[in-house]
Design a protein around this motif. Structure first.
Motif, PDB file in Angstrom:
ATOM      1  N   PHE A  99       0.768  -1.304   0.034  1.00  0.00           N
ATOM      2  CA  PHE A  99       0.011   0.041  -0.198  1.00  0.00           C
ATOM      3  C   PHE A  99       0.900   1.278   0.161  1.00  0.00           C
ATOM      4  N   GLU A 100       1.985   1.161   0.890  1.00  0.00           N
ATOM      5  CA  GLU A 100       2.640   2.301   0.824  1.00  0.00           C
ATOM      6  C   GLU A 100       3.575   2.666  -0.242  1.00  0.00           C
ATOM      7  N   ALA A 101       4.001   1.562  -0.994  1.00  0.00           N
ATOM      8  CA  ALA A 101       4.846   1.526  -2.209  1.00  0.00           C
ATOM      9  C   ALA A 101       3.750   1.979  -3.293  1.00  0.00           C
ATOM     10  N   VAL A 102       2.538   1.768  -3.432  1.00  0.00           N
ATOM     11  CA  VAL A 102       1.872   2.250  -4.565  1.00  0.00           C
ATOM     12  C   VAL A 102       1.312   3.692  -4.239  1.00  0.00           C
ATOM     13  N   LEU A 103       1.241   4.200  -3.106  1.00  0.00           N
ATOM     14  CA  LEU A 103       1.053   5.600  -2.677  1.00  0.00           C
ATOM     15  C   LEU A 103       2.206   6.387  -3.167  1.00  0.00           C
ATOM     16  N   VAL A 104       3.624   6.138  -3.167  1.00  0.00           N
ATOM     17  CA  VAL A 104       4.640   6.765  -3.278  1.00  0.00           C
ATOM     18  C   VAL A 104       4.919   6.634  -4.494  1.00  0.00           C
ATOM     19  N   ALA A 105       4.513   5.473  -5.294  1.00  0.00           N
ATOM     20  CA  ALA A 105       4.971   5.274  -6.731  1.00  0.00           C
ATOM     21  C   ALA A 105       3.989   6.055  -7.489  1.00  0.00           C
ATOM     22  N   THR A 106       2.628   6.212  -6.943  1.00  0.00           N
ATOM     23  CA  THR A 106       1.653   7.075  -7.707  1.00  0.00           C
ATOM     24  C   THR A 106       2.263   8.509  -7.518  1.00  0.00           C
ATOM     25  N   ALA A 107       2.419   9.129  -6.705  1.00  0.00           N
ATOM     26  CA  ALA A 107       3.184  10.398  -6.528  1.00  0.00           C
ATOM     27  C   ALA A 107       4.167  10.640  -7.359  1.00  0.00           C
ATOM     28  N   VAL A 108       5.354   9.695  -7.311  1.00  0.00           N
ATOM     29  CA  VAL A 108       6.428   9.752  -8.104  1.00  0.00           C
ATOM     30  C   VAL A 108       5.952   9.822  -9.638  1.00  0.00           C
ATOM     31  N   GLY A 109       5.162   8.790  -9.991  1.00  0.00           N
ATOM     32  CA  GLY A 109       4.649   8.688 -11.350  1.00  0.00           C
ATOM     33  C   GLY A 109       3.777  10.014 -11.796  1.00  0.00           C
ATOM     34  N   GLY A 110       3.369  10.805 -10.941  1.00  0.00           N
ATOM     35  CA  GLY A 110       2.743  12.335 -11.246  1.00  0.00           C
ATOM     36  C   GLY A 110       3.803  13.131 -11.626  1.00  0.00           C
ATOM     37  N   VAL A 111       4.670  13.295 -10.651  1.00  0.00           N
ATOM     38  CA  VAL A 111       5.933  14.181 -10.659  1.00  0.00           C
ATOM     39  C   VAL A 111       6.768  13.814 -12.108  1.00  0.00           C
ATOM     40  N   LEU A 112       6.958  12.541 -12.382  1.00  0.00           N
ATOM     41  CA  LEU A 112       7.581  12.154 -13.459  1.00  0.00           C
ATOM     42  C   LEU A 112       6.947  12.549 -14.713  1.00  0.00           C
ATOM     43  N   GLY A 113       5.467  12.426 -14.514  1.00  0.00           N
ATOM     44  CA  GLY A 113       4.537  12.789 -15.683  1.00  0.00           C
ATOM     45  C   GLY A 113       4.591  14.157 -16.130  1.00  0.00           C
ATOM     46  N   LEU A 114       4.463  15.048 -14.963  1.00  0.00           N
ATOM     47  CA  LEU A 114       4.505  16.325 -15.051  1.00  0.00           C
ATOM     48  C   LEU A 114       5.842  17.007 -15.719  1.00  0.00           C
ATOM     49  N   PHE A 115       7.124  16.504 -15.230  1.00  0.00           N
ATOM     50  CA  PHE A 115       8.436  16.784 -15.751  1.00  0.00           C
ATOM     51  C   PHE A 115       8.538  16.400 -17.328  1.00  0.00           C
ATOM     52  N   ALA A 116       7.919  15.456 -17.545  1.00  0.00           N
ATOM     53  CA  ALA A 116       7.804  14.784 -19.117  1.00  0.00           C
ATOM     54  C   ALA A 116       7.013  15.763 -19.834  1.00  0.00           C
ATOM     55  N   ILE A 117       5.754  16.189 -19.321  1.00  0.00           N
ATOM     56  CA  ILE A 117       5.157  17.132 -20.209  1.00  0.00           C
ATOM     57  C   ILE A 117       5.862  18.631 -20.263  1.00  0.00           C
ATOM     58  N   LEU A 118       6.611  18.960 -19.201  1.00  0.00           N
ATOM     59  CA  LEU A 118       7.268  20.243 -19.099  1.00  0.00           C
ATOM     60  C   LEU A 118       8.433  20.157 -19.863  1.00  0.00           C
ATOM     61  N   ARG A 119       9.099  18.898 -19.912  1.00  0.00           N
ATOM     62  CA  ARG A 119      10.483  18.888 -20.632  1.00  0.00           C
ATOM     63  C   ARG A 119       9.968  18.622 -22.341  1.00  0.00           C
ATOM     64  N   LYS A 120       8.964  18.277 -22.958  1.00  0.00           N
ATOM     65  CA  LYS A 120       8.449  18.623 -23.947  1.00  0.00           C
ATOM     66  C   LYS A 120       7.671  19.720 -24.526  1.00  0.00           C
ATOM     67  N   ARG A 121       7.434  20.483 -23.600  1.00  0.00           N
ATOM     68  CA  ARG A 121       6.766  21.766 -23.582  1.00  0.00           C
ATOM     69  C   ARG A 121       5.246  21.470 -24.199  1.00  0.00           C
ATOM     70  N   ARG A 122       4.722  20.653 -23.767  1.00  0.00           N
ATOM     71  CA  ARG A 122       3.327  20.239 -24.207  1.00  0.00           C
ATOM     72  C   ARG A 122       2.221  20.313 -23.129  1.00  0.00           C
ATOM     73  N   LEU A 123       2.660  21.384 -22.189  1.00  0.00           N
ATOM     74  CA  LEU A 123       1.588  21.512 -20.929  1.00  0.00           C
ATOM     75  C   LEU A 123       0.226  21.610 -21.415  1.00  0.00           C
ATOM     76  N   ARG A 124      -0.155  22.339 -22.332  1.00  0.00           N
ATOM     77  CA  ARG A 124      -1.400  22.597 -23.019  1.00  0.00           C
ATOM     78  C   ARG A 124      -2.271  21.205 -23.433  1.00  0.00           C
ATOM     79  N   LYS A 125      -1.361  20.557 -24.182  1.00  0.00           N
ATOM     80  CA  LYS A 125      -1.552  19.243 -24.510  1.00  0.00           C
ATOM     81  C   LYS A 125      -1.991  18.342 -23.584  1.00  0.00           C
ATOM     82  N   GLY A 126      -1.031  18.357 -22.737  1.00  0.00           N
ATOM     83  CA  GLY A 126      -1.067  17.475 -21.383  1.00  0.00           C
ATOM     84  C   GLY A 126      -2.559  17.548 -20.669  1.00  0.00           C
ATOM     85  N   VAL A 127      -2.877  18.924 -20.344  1.00  0.00           N
ATOM     86  CA  VAL A 127      -3.968  19.171 -19.752  1.00  0.00           C
ATOM     87  C   VAL A 127      -5.029  18.968 -20.537  1.00  0.00           C
TER      88      VAL A 127
END
Length: 177
Positions: A99-127
């Motif tokens: 349960f703890e690992a899923v919670l932390v992995a989900t938060a990490v996945g969200g942060v990694l996803g946000l960084f991927a969107i920002l890196r590709k400069r596709r924030l509008r497309k991601g939203v």
């Protein structure tokens, strides 16, 4: 704080590092890797927790890890390998650790996803993609399943979620030692 016994920590670390490298290289997590981890987890749980509790923790940990990520797979946000990997991690860590690992992995996945969107400069497309997914989920289920390509939102690329699971599992191990 819980303590992670000796065989569990190194086994989880070896599993997630191997899975992460496969996911980064081939964008998939091999079934044989997950199967070996699931098989190895049963004796590890028996050694760590004894015979009446070990098999129960093995099953409930695998179910906790897998079932918590199953909605992401059903919504086509995660691959089946990610769900199976989290089930194997859960079998090693037990239900609380899963349960703890899923919670932390989900938060990490969200942060990694946000960084991927920002890196590709596709924030509008991601939203726009996230909004499209929310609207599609709230619409009639039969219409969206009949034509998945037409109703799919804009694609901004895929994220190897095995990386998030690896980081989340290692953080869980470090916090619980």
């Amino acid at each position: 704080m819980n303590t992670v016994l000796f065989p569990t920590g190194p086994c989880v670390l070896a599993l997630v590092v191997a899975a992460m490298s496969y996911d980064l290289h081939a964008r998939r997590i091999p079934n044989w890797l997950v199967a070996v981890a699931l098989i190895a987890a049963l004796p590890i749980q028996i050694v760590a927790n004894g015979l009446p509790i070990g098999p129960v923790w093995w099953v409930t940990g695998a179910l906790t890890g897998g079932l918590l990520l199953l909605p992401g797979y059903l919504l086509r946000m995660l691959g089946a390998g990610d769900v199976k990997l989290m089930a194997a991690v859960g079998a090693l860590l037990g239900p609380h650790g899963a349960f703890e690992a899923v919670l932390v992995a989900t938060a990490v996945g969200g942060v990694l996803g946000l960084f991927a969107i920002l890196r590709k400069r596709r924030l509008r497309k991601g939203v726009a993609g996230a909004m499209s997914m929310l609207i599609t989920m709230s619409a009639d289920g039969d219409a969206t399943r009949a034509e998945p390509e037409r109703n799919a939102g804009p694609n901004i690329g895929s994220l190897p979620y095995g990386v998030a699971i690896a980081i989340g599992s290692v953080i869980t191990l470090l916090v619980n030692t």
